[in-house]
Design a protein around this motif. Structure first.
Motif, PDB file in Angstrom:
ATOM      1  N   ARG A   9       0.830  -1.205   0.000  1.00 59.31           N
ATOM      2  CA  ARG A   9       0.000   0.000   0.000  1.00 59.31           C
ATOM      3  C   ARG A   9       0.860   1.249   0.000  1.00 59.31           C
ATOM      4  O   ARG A   9       0.427   2.318   0.386  1.00 59.31           O
ATOM      5  CB  ARG A   9      -0.912   0.012   1.226  1.00 59.31           C
ATOM      6  CG  ARG A   9      -1.893  -1.136   1.258  1.00 59.31           C
ATOM      7  CD  ARG A   9      -2.752  -1.052   2.484  1.00 59.31           C
ATOM      8  NE  ARG A   9      -1.958  -1.148   3.699  1.00 59.31           N
ATOM      9  CZ  ARG A   9      -2.379  -0.753   4.885  1.00 59.31           C
ATOM     10  NH1 ARG A   9      -3.555  -0.201   5.016  1.00 59.31           N
ATOM     11  NH2 ARG A   9      -1.611  -0.899   5.947  1.00 59.31           N
ATOM     12  N   ALA A  10       2.102   1.152  -0.474  1.00 62.76           N
ATOM     13  CA  ALA A  10       3.040   2.267  -0.389  1.00 62.76           C
ATOM     14  C   ALA A  10       2.569   3.488  -1.146  1.00 62.76           C
ATOM     15  O   ALA A  10       3.014   4.589  -0.871  1.00 62.76           O
ATOM     16  CB  ALA A  10       4.412   1.842  -0.921  1.00 62.76           C
ATOM     17  N   GLY A  11       1.675   3.329  -2.107  1.00 68.68           N
ATOM     18  CA  GLY A  11       1.256   4.484  -2.888  1.00 68.68           C
ATOM     19  C   GLY A  11       0.133   5.261  -2.243  1.00 68.68           C
ATOM     20  O   GLY A  11      -0.324   6.253  -2.790  1.00 68.68           O
ATOM     21  N   THR A  12      -0.365   4.865  -1.090  1.00 66.57           N
ATOM     22  CA  THR A  12      -1.516   5.521  -0.491  1.00 66.57           C
ATOM     23  C   THR A  12      -1.134   6.219   0.799  1.00 66.57           C
ATOM     24  O   THR A  12      -0.567   5.620   1.688  1.00 66.57           O
ATOM     25  CB  THR A  12      -2.623   4.490  -0.186  1.00 66.57           C
ATOM     26  OG1 THR A  12      -2.936   3.810  -1.400  1.00 66.57           O
ATOM     27  CG2 THR A  12      -3.850   5.164   0.365  1.00 66.57           C
ATOM     28  N   ALA A  13      -1.460   7.502   0.904  1.00 64.84           N
ATOM     29  CA  ALA A  13      -1.171   8.269   2.106  1.00 64.84           C
ATOM     30  C   ALA A  13      -2.408   8.301   2.983  1.00 64.84           C
ATOM     31  O   ALA A  13      -3.529   8.354   2.507  1.00 64.84           O
ATOM     32  CB  ALA A  13      -0.778   9.694   1.739  1.00 64.84           C
ATOM     33  N   THR A  14      -2.221   8.255   4.295  1.00 62.58           N
ATOM     34  CA  THR A  14      -3.355   8.319   5.198  1.00 62.58           C
ATOM     35  C   THR A  14      -3.878   9.738   5.275  1.00 62.58           C
ATOM     36  O   THR A  14      -3.169  10.702   5.062  1.00 62.58           O
ATOM     37  CB  THR A  14      -2.942   7.863   6.605  1.00 62.58           C
ATOM     38  OG1 THR A  14      -1.837   8.641   7.038  1.00 62.58           O
ATOM     39  CG2 THR A  14      -2.554   6.406   6.594  1.00 62.58           C
ATOM     40  N   ALA A 143       6.685  13.065   3.301  1.00 65.46           N
ATOM     41  CA  ALA A 143       6.124  13.342   1.977  1.00 65.46           C
ATOM     42  C   ALA A 143       7.063  14.199   1.136  1.00 65.46           C
ATOM     43  O   ALA A 143       7.181  13.996  -0.077  1.00 65.46           O
ATOM     44  CB  ALA A 143       4.762  14.025   2.118  1.00 65.46           C
ATOM     45  N   ILE A 144       7.741  15.147   1.777  1.00 63.27           N
ATOM     46  CA  ILE A 144       8.703  15.985   1.068  1.00 63.27           C
ATOM     47  C   ILE A 144       9.912  15.148   0.647  1.00 63.27           C
ATOM     48  O   ILE A 144      10.409  15.248  -0.480  1.00 63.27           O
ATOM     49  CB  ILE A 144       9.147  17.165   1.953  1.00 63.27           C
ATOM     50  CG1 ILE A 144       7.947  18.060   2.295  1.00 63.27           C
ATOM     51  CG2 ILE A 144      10.236  17.975   1.265  1.00 63.27           C
ATOM     52  CD1 ILE A 144       7.222  18.626   1.118  1.00 63.27           C
ATOM     53  N   ALA A 149      13.250  12.318  -3.298  1.00 62.75           N
ATOM     54  CA  ALA A 149      13.947  11.075  -3.619  1.00 62.75           C
ATOM     55  C   ALA A 149      13.734  10.694  -5.078  1.00 62.75           C
ATOM     56  O   ALA A 149      14.653  10.194  -5.746  1.00 62.75           O
ATOM     57  CB  ALA A 149      13.477   9.956  -2.694  1.00 62.75           C
ATOM     58  N   LEU A 150      12.538  10.918  -5.597  1.00 63.65           N
ATOM     59  CA  LEU A 150      12.281  10.649  -7.014  1.00 63.65           C
ATOM     60  C   LEU A 150      13.200  11.484  -7.896  1.00 63.65           C
ATOM     61  O   LEU A 150      13.767  10.986  -8.874  1.00 63.65           O
ATOM     62  CB  LEU A 150      10.825  10.963  -7.368  1.00 63.65           C
ATOM     63  CG  LEU A 150       9.742  10.067  -6.805  1.00 63.65           C
ATOM     64  CD1 LEU A 150       8.388  10.535  -7.315  1.00 63.65           C
ATOM     65  CD2 LEU A 150       9.977   8.618  -7.189  1.00 63.65           C
ATOM     66  N   GLY A 175       0.950  14.489  -7.570  1.00 62.21           N
ATOM     67  CA  GLY A 175       0.349  14.506  -6.250  1.00 62.21           C
ATOM     68  C   GLY A 175       1.141  13.615  -5.306  1.00 62.21           C
ATOM     69  O   GLY A 175       1.965  12.798  -5.736  1.00 62.21           O
ATOM     70  N   ASP A 176       0.879  13.720  -4.007  1.00 63.99           N
ATOM     71  CA  ASP A 176       1.618  12.926  -3.033  1.00 63.99           C
ATOM     72  C   ASP A 176       1.448  11.424  -3.262  1.00 63.99           C
ATOM     73  O   ASP A 176       2.412  10.662  -3.179  1.00 63.99           O
ATOM     74  CB  ASP A 176       1.166  13.276  -1.608  1.00 63.99           C
ATOM     75  CG  ASP A 176       1.721  14.617  -1.133  1.00 63.99           C
ATOM     76  OD1 ASP A 176       2.631  15.152  -1.807  1.00 63.99           O
ATOM     77  OD2 ASP A 176       1.251  15.113  -0.100  1.00 63.99           O
ATOM     78  N   GLU A 177       0.233  10.974  -3.552  1.00 62.37           N
ATOM     79  CA  GLU A 177       0.012   9.541  -3.734  1.00 62.37           C
ATOM     80  C   GLU A 177       0.789   9.016  -4.933  1.00 62.37           C
ATOM     81  O   GLU A 177       1.346   7.907  -4.896  1.00 62.37           O
ATOM     82  CB  GLU A 177      -1.479   9.243  -3.881  1.00 62.37           C
ATOM     83  CG  GLU A 177      -2.262   9.435  -2.584  1.00 62.37           C
ATOM     84  CD  GLU A 177      -3.680   8.901  -2.679  1.00 62.37           C
ATOM     85  OE1 GLU A 177      -3.983   8.196  -3.672  1.00 62.37           O
ATOM     86  OE2 GLU A 177      -4.471   9.176  -1.775  1.00 62.37           O
ATOM     87  N   GLU A 178       0.858   9.804  -6.001  1.00 60.61           N
ATOM     88  CA  GLU A 178       1.616   9.384  -7.174  1.00 60.61           C
ATOM     89  C   GLU A 178       3.108   9.317  -6.854  1.00 60.61           C
ATOM     90  O   GLU A 178       3.814   8.408  -7.303  1.00 60.61           O
ATOM     91  CB  GLU A 178       1.363  10.344  -8.340  1.00 60.61           C
ATOM     92  CG  GLU A 178       1.908   9.855  -9.665  1.00 60.61           C
ATOM     93  CD  GLU A 178       1.535  10.754 -10.822  1.00 60.61           C
ATOM     94  OE1 GLU A 178       1.877  10.391 -11.965  1.00 60.61           O
ATOM     95  OE2 GLU A 178       0.925  11.819 -10.603  1.00 60.61           O
ATOM     96  N   CYS A 179       3.583  10.267  -6.052  1.00 60.64           N
ATOM     97  CA  CYS A 179       4.991  10.237  -5.636  1.00 60.64           C
ATOM     98  C   CYS A 179       5.286   8.986  -4.818  1.00 60.64           C
ATOM     99  O   CYS A 179       6.327   8.338  -5.018  1.00 60.64           O
ATOM    100  CB  CYS A 179       5.332  11.483  -4.814  1.00 60.64           C
ATOM    101  SG  CYS A 179       5.489  12.995  -5.779  1.00 60.64           S
TER     102      CYS A 179
END
Length: 206
Positions: A9-14, A143-144, A149-150, A175-179
């Motif tokens: 679930r690494a692509g999903t932020a709470t 998140a930053i 890192a990308l 977006g954050d989830e895409e990152c």
């Protein structure tokens, strides 16, 4: 949020995690990434690290080595022993490591600087600590750090400035989830072409 990003679930932020807050509740709000700026032979160079407990870093290195990859892991004290950053004393860093993501200098650093500036400023932190001259460190919320890192991973092998800039622009628009999705893909030993796929996605039109 899964700080180690090893979950499926690494692509999903709470919902309760904000990009402007340090780290996650897992680590009591401590930062989980850091940029160290030093003066090198080519002028200023910046290195992005992920901060992990020793046991997590060791487990990740073992997974990578089984697939024929390596991981550069150093103790927190080795990298940040002389830092003046407040975060170095706000938390206890004993038994923590600094996992090197990438070191950038020269033209790559110049191409990356606007994204560093925009991303860090968006977290109400002072990006000039690592974008101007001198040695300094800045500690980053998860998140930053994931977004940067990308960029650090993606820009490393590029030679053309237009491709470097296109990569940074593309990451800035994510977006954050895409990152989080691409970050997990780029560092997973089961997805060895993740970084190449990211570069193709963001620069292949040039």
């Amino acid at each position: 949020m899964t700080t180690g990003l090893d979950s499926t679930r690494a692509g999903t932020a709470t919902e309760d995690t904000q990009a402007s807050s340090f780290g996650s509740s897992v680590y009591g709000g401590r930062p989980t990434f850091a940029i160290a700026r030093r003066e090198g032979s080519n002028g200023g160079e910046v290195t992005l690290y992920e901060l992990l407990p020793e046991n997590q870093a060791a487990a990740r290195r073992e997974r990578l080595e089984r697939r024929g990859y390596s991981l550069n892991v150093e103790s927190f004290e080795e990298i940040f022993a002389e830092t003046s950053a407040e975060e170095a004393t706000r938390w206890d860093w004993e038994s923590w490591t600094a996992v090197k993501i990438a070191r950038i200098d020269g033209g790559r650093f110049r191409a990356l600087s606007p994204l560093i500036q925009e991303t860090i400023d968006g977290a109400d932190l002072d990006a000039t600590k690592v974008t101007t001259s001198g040695a300094s460190d800045i500690f980053l919320p998860e998140a930053i750090g994931v977004r940067l890192a990308l960029a650090f991973r993606g820009i490393k092998p590029l030679q053309r400035v237009d491709r470097m800039r296109a990569l940074c622009r593309g990451i800035a628009r994510m977006g954050d989830e895409e990152c989080y999705y691409w970050h997990a893909k780029c560092r997973s030993p089961s997805s060895p072409n993740g970084e190449k796929a990211l570069r193709t996605l963001l620069t292949d039109h040039l």
